[in-house]
Design an enzyme around this catalytic site. Structure first.
Site, PDB file in Angstrom:
ATOM      1  N   LEU A 262      13.642   2.560   1.919  1.00  0.00           N
ATOM      2  CA  LEU A 262      14.172   1.586   2.868  1.00  0.00           C
ATOM      3  C   LEU A 262      13.205   0.452   3.177  1.00  0.00           C
ATOM      4  O   LEU A 262      13.618  -0.586   3.689  1.00  0.00           O
ATOM      5  CB  LEU A 262      14.563   2.288   4.178  1.00  0.00           C
ATOM      6  CG  LEU A 262      15.600   3.406   4.067  1.00  0.00           C
ATOM      7  CD1 LEU A 262      15.888   3.993   5.438  1.00  0.00           C
ATOM      8  CD2 LEU A 262      16.884   2.901   3.420  1.00  0.00           C
ATOM      9  N   GLY A 263      11.941   0.634   2.927  1.00  0.00           N
ATOM     10  CA  GLY A 263      10.964  -0.406   3.241  1.00  0.00           C
ATOM     11  C   GLY A 263       9.641  -0.155   2.556  1.00  0.00           C
ATOM     12  O   GLY A 263       9.440   0.877   1.920  1.00  0.00           O
TER      13      GLY A 263
ATOM     14  N   ASP B 181       8.851  13.257  10.556  1.00  0.00           N
ATOM     15  CA  ASP B 181       8.533  13.209   9.118  1.00  0.00           C
ATOM     16  C   ASP B 181       7.034  13.457   8.911  1.00  0.00           C
ATOM     17  O   ASP B 181       6.306  12.563   8.461  1.00  0.00           O
ATOM     18  CB  ASP B 181       8.941  11.841   8.556  1.00  0.00           C
ATOM     19  CG  ASP B 181       9.051  11.855   7.035  1.00  0.00           C
ATOM     20  OD1 ASP B 181       9.064  12.957   6.460  1.00  0.00           O
ATOM     21  OD2 ASP B 181       9.126  10.763   6.439  1.00  0.00           O
TER      22      ASP B 181
ATOM     23  N   VAL C 284       5.115  -1.187   2.869  1.00  0.00           N
ATOM     24  CA  VAL C 284       4.063  -1.585   3.807  1.00  0.00           C
ATOM     25  C   VAL C 284       3.000  -2.410   3.083  1.00  0.00           C
ATOM     26  O   VAL C 284       2.546  -2.031   2.000  1.00  0.00           O
ATOM     27  CB  VAL C 284       3.423  -0.349   4.476  1.00  0.00           C
ATOM     28  CG1 VAL C 284       2.344  -0.774   5.471  1.00  0.00           C
ATOM     29  CG2 VAL C 284       4.486   0.497   5.175  1.00  0.00           C
TER      30      VAL C 284
ATOM     31  N   LYS D 112       5.216  -3.673   7.895  1.00  0.00           N
ATOM     32  CA  LYS D 112       6.296  -2.907   7.273  1.00  0.00           C
ATOM     33  C   LYS D 112       7.513  -3.811   7.135  1.00  0.00           C
ATOM     34  O   LYS D 112       8.004  -4.374   8.123  1.00  0.00           O
ATOM     35  CB  LYS D 112       6.631  -1.686   8.130  1.00  0.00           C
ATOM     36  CG  LYS D 112       7.614  -0.720   7.502  1.00  0.00           C
ATOM     37  CD  LYS D 112       7.763   0.510   8.393  1.00  0.00           C
ATOM     38  CE  LYS D 112       8.718   1.522   7.794  1.00  0.00           C
ATOM     39  NZ  LYS D 112       8.878   2.702   8.674  1.00  0.00           N
TER      40      LYS D 112
ATOM     41  N   ILE E  89       0.834  -1.216   0.000  1.00  0.00           N
ATOM     42  CA  ILE E  89       0.000   0.000   0.000  1.00  0.00           C
ATOM     43  C   ILE E  89       0.862   1.257   0.000  1.00  0.00           C
ATOM     44  O   ILE E  89       0.383   2.348  -0.284  1.00  0.00           O
ATOM     45  CB  ILE E  89      -0.969   0.025   1.196  1.00  0.00           C
ATOM     46  CG1 ILE E  89      -0.204  -0.046   2.532  1.00  0.00           C
ATOM     47  CG2 ILE E  89      -1.984  -1.099   1.097  1.00  0.00           C
ATOM     48  CD1 ILE E  89      -1.078   0.157   3.758  1.00  0.00           C
TER      49      ILE E  89
END
Length: 558
Positions: free
Chosen positions: A131-132, A282, A134, A147, A126
Site C-alpha cells: 500500500l505504500g 503488526d 518509505v 511514507k 528504504i
C-alpha cells in the site's frame, strides 16, 4: 469515476475468477466427485496443503489487495483449516517499489514541489509494501521518514473490494453455515481495515495516541509525526534508525540484555491490549528495532486494533485461567466472549485443552506458552462452531507473533510468567479474586433467600398434586430433526400400505388391466423409494475429530 471503477471491477472479477478457477473446480468436486453427480470425497491433509500453496500463489499474483486479504485470513482459524493458516502465515507484505516518478507525483500533489517541501530527498525507498513505501529525507535540518501511498492504489483497492463482495455468494457454496457467517463478517472487516490502513491521517492519530499512553515509559520509542508535512496520502515522521530486533548477533555486540528486551516487549503489548484498548497490530521483526541503549522502536501503525472493555476483561480472565491451569475457566471465557458456542461438547474441548497444556509443559510445571496452547486449539477451531470477532482475531495473531519474537530473543522465555507478573503488579489478579469472592457472597445470599422461598412453593405444588390438579408441560429439544424424520417415515409408511393394498385389490379384480394396475402401483413405488431414501445415511465430507494425545502428536508431525 464510478463508471471507470465499475469497469475495472468487472475486468478484475474475470481475472480473479480465472486465477481461482482450479480451486473452484477442486472444491466443487469435494461435494460432487464428478461435478454434476457422484458422492463427496474425503479431503486429506496433503490435499489441503497443496491447495493452500495454490491459494498463496494466486494471492501473490493478484497483487496488493489480495496479499492483505491473505494476511487477514491467516489470522482466522475459524474460517480456514490449520493447513491454510500455516501456509498463509508466511505471506509477506513485500512488493517491488513503485517508480520514483509515480511516487513523486503523489508527493507533489499533496505537498507541492519536493525541493520546496524538504531540504533534501533520497529517491531510493528504504522499505516497500503493497500500500505504500518509505523514503528518507531532510526537513528543517533533521532526518525524517516519509511514507507515501502507492500511486493508483485507491482505485485498485476499491475495484478489488467490489470483486470480493460479488464473490461472496460463490464462496458461500463451499463452506458451512457457521463459517459463512464468519466469512461475511470478514469481508466487511477487511474493507474497513484496508481503508483505514490507506488513511495516513488515521495512522498519525493512532501513533500519537499510543505515544501518549506510554509517555512515562522509557522502554520504547515511537517516532514523532510532523503534521505540516503530512496528510491522508503522505505521512512524515521522525527518522529513528536502530538494530532489527531479530538481529541477535548485533544485539549481543551492543550488550543488550535480550531476556529483558523480550520481557519489555511482552509487557508493552499487555498494556496496549488489556489496559489501553488500542494496540499496534503488526509486530513482525521488520516493524521493530532496538536503540543502542536497549529501547524498542515501533514502526508502521497502519495496522492497529481496538479492544472494548468487555473483551479486555475476558482476555485478563483467559490469561489468569491459563496461568492457573483452569480448563473450565478457559472454556467459560471463550463462551462468554462469544467465540465458542455454548452448545459445544465441553468434555471434548476440555480434553483438547488438558492435552494441549500437558504437551506444552516443560520439566517445570509452570513452563508452558500461550502460543503453543493456541496453536493446538486453533487446529480444532475449523471443526467447531467457533467465531472470532475481528479484534480478537488480531489479538490472537499479535500474541503469536510477539511470542515468536520473544522466543527468538530468549529461547527460554516464559510468556505466562511475564503475563502473570504483569497482571499481579497491575492488580488484575487481585481484582479477579475479589470478583469471585463477591460472586460467592451474592450466591450465598440468594441461596439463603431461596431457603425461605422454596418451602411454601413446594407445599403449594404438593397440595395441587394431592388434589389431582397438577399438570406438567414437557418440551422436547430436537436439534437434529429426529422427530421430523420419524413423522415423515410414518406418513410414507401409511401411504405405502394404502398404495400396496389398493394395487393388490385392483390386480385381483381385473388382472388383465395392466394400465390400471400400473397407475396404482407407480405412486406406490415412488413412496417406497422415498421411504427407503429416508433410512439412508448421507455421504459426503465429514469432520469427525478424534481428540487423543496420539492425534495431537500426529497433527504436529503433519
Amino acid at each position: 469515476m464510478v463508471t471507470l471503477v465499475n469497469l475495472r471491477a468487472y475486468w478484475r472479477f474475470l481475472v480473479v475468477l480465472y486465477q481461482f478457477f482450479p480451486l473452484i473446480v477442486a472444491y466443487t468436486r469435494d461435494k460432487r466427485k464428478y461435478l454434476l453427480f457422484g458422492g463427496g470425497r474425503r479431503v486429506t491433509t496433503e490435499m489441503r496443503v497443496k491447495r493452500a500453496d495454490v491459494l498463496l500463489e494466486s494471492l501473490l499474483t493478484l497483487g496488493p489487495t489480495f496479499i492483505k486479504l491473505g494476511q487477514l485470513l491467516s489470522t482466522r482459524p475459524d474460517i480456514l483449516p490449520p493447513e491454510y493458516i500455516e501456509v498463509l502465515g508466511s505471506l509477506q507484505d513485500d512488493v517491488p517499489p513503485a517508480p520514483w516518478d509515480e511516487s513523486k507525483a503523489v508527493l507533489e500533489a499533496e505537498l507541492g514541489p519536493v525541493g520546496e517541501a524538504f531540504d533534501s530527498f533520497d529517491t531510493e525507498p528504504i522499505s516497500g509494501a503493497s500500500l505504500g513505501q518509505v523514503y528518507v529525507a531532510e526537513y528543517e535540518g533533521e532526518k525524517v521518514a516519509v511514507k507515501v501511498r502507492r500511486p493508483g492504489i485507491e482505485d485498485l483497492v476499491e475495484a478489488d473490494l467490489r470483486v470480493i463482495r460479488w464473490s461472496m455468494p460463490l464462496l458461500m457454496r463451499f463452506i458451512g453455515e457457521g463459517r459463512a457467517f464468519s466469512l461475511e463478517n470478514l469481508a466487511d472487516e477487511f474493507a474497513k481495515t484496508i481503508r483505514e490502513e490507506m488513511d495516513y491521517d488515521e495512522e498519525a492519530e493512532t501513533l500519537v495516541e499510543i505515544q501518549e499512553n506510554f509517555a512515562d515509559d522509557d522502554t520504547l520509542v515511537i517516532p514523532e509525526p510532523i503534521p505540516e508535512r503530512s496528510d491522508d496520502r503522505v505521512l512524515t515522521m521522525e527518522y529513528l534508525p536502530g538494530t532489527k530486533i531479530n538481529n541477535i548477533d548485533a544485539l549481543d555486540d551492543l550488550g543488550v540484555d535480550r531476556t529483558e528486551l523480550a520481557t519489555n516487549l511482552q509487557r508493552i503489548y499487555l498494556q496496549m491490549i488489556v489496559e489501553d484498548g488500542v494496540f499496534h497490530a503488526d509486530p513482525h521483526p521488520g516493524n521493530l528495532s532496538v536503540t543502542d541503549d536497549g529501547r524498542i522502536i515501533f514502526y508502521d501503525f497502519g495496522m492497529h486494533g481496538e479492544v472494548d472493555p468487555f473483551i479486555q476483561d475476558k482476555i485478563v480472565e483467559f490469561y489468569i485461567a491459563v496461568a492457573n491451569q483452569d480448563v473450565d475457566g478457559i472454556l467459560d471465557t471463550l463462551i462468554e466472549m462469544g467465540t465458542l458456542s455454548p452448545n459445544v461438547d465441553r468434555q471434548v474441548m476440555g480434553d483438547v485443552m488438558e492435552l494441549a497444556i500437558a504437551d506444552a509443559r516443560g520439566d517445570d510445571i509452570e513452563q508452558y506458552r500461550v502460543n503453543q496452547i493456541l496453536e493446538q486449539v486453533e487446529s480444532t477451531i475449523y471443526e467447531f462452531p467457533l467465531r472470532l470477532p475481528r479484534n480478537l482475531a488480531l489479538v490472537l495473531r499479535v500474541a503469536g507473533v510477539v511470542e515468536g519474537v520473544c522466543v527468538t530473543l530468549d529461547p527460554e522465555f516464559d510468556f505466562i510468567s511475564v503475563a502473570t507478573d504483569y497482571l499481579t503488579e497491575e492488580g488484575y489478579r487481585e481484582e479477579s479474586v475479589q470478583k469471585i469472592i463477591e460472586g460467592v457472597g451474592q450466591q450465598g445470599q440468594k441461596t439463603a433467600q431461596s431457603l425461605f422461598r422454596v418451602p411454601p412453593k413446594l407445599e403449594r405444588v404438593l397440595d395441587r398434586a394431592d388434589r389431582d390438579n397438577l399438570t406438567l408441560n414437557v418440551r422436547l429439544e430436537d436439534n437434529r430433526g429426529i422427530l421430523d424424520k420419524l413423522a415423515k417415515r410414518l406418513i410414507y409408511g401409511i401411504f405405502l400400505s394404502f398404495g400396496f393394498v389398493s394395487t393388490v385389490i385392483i390386480y385381483a379384480l381385473n388382472p388383465e388391466n395392466l394400465v390400471a394396475v400400473g397407475a396404482a402401483g407407480a405412486p406406490t413405488g415412488v413412496v417406497a423409494l422415498l421411504l427407503w431414501r429416508s433410512f439412508r445415511s448421507r455421504k459426503g465430507i465429514r469432520a469427525t475429530p478424534q481428540f487423543t494425545r496420539q492425534n495431537l502428536k500426529e497433527r504436529r508431525r503433519e
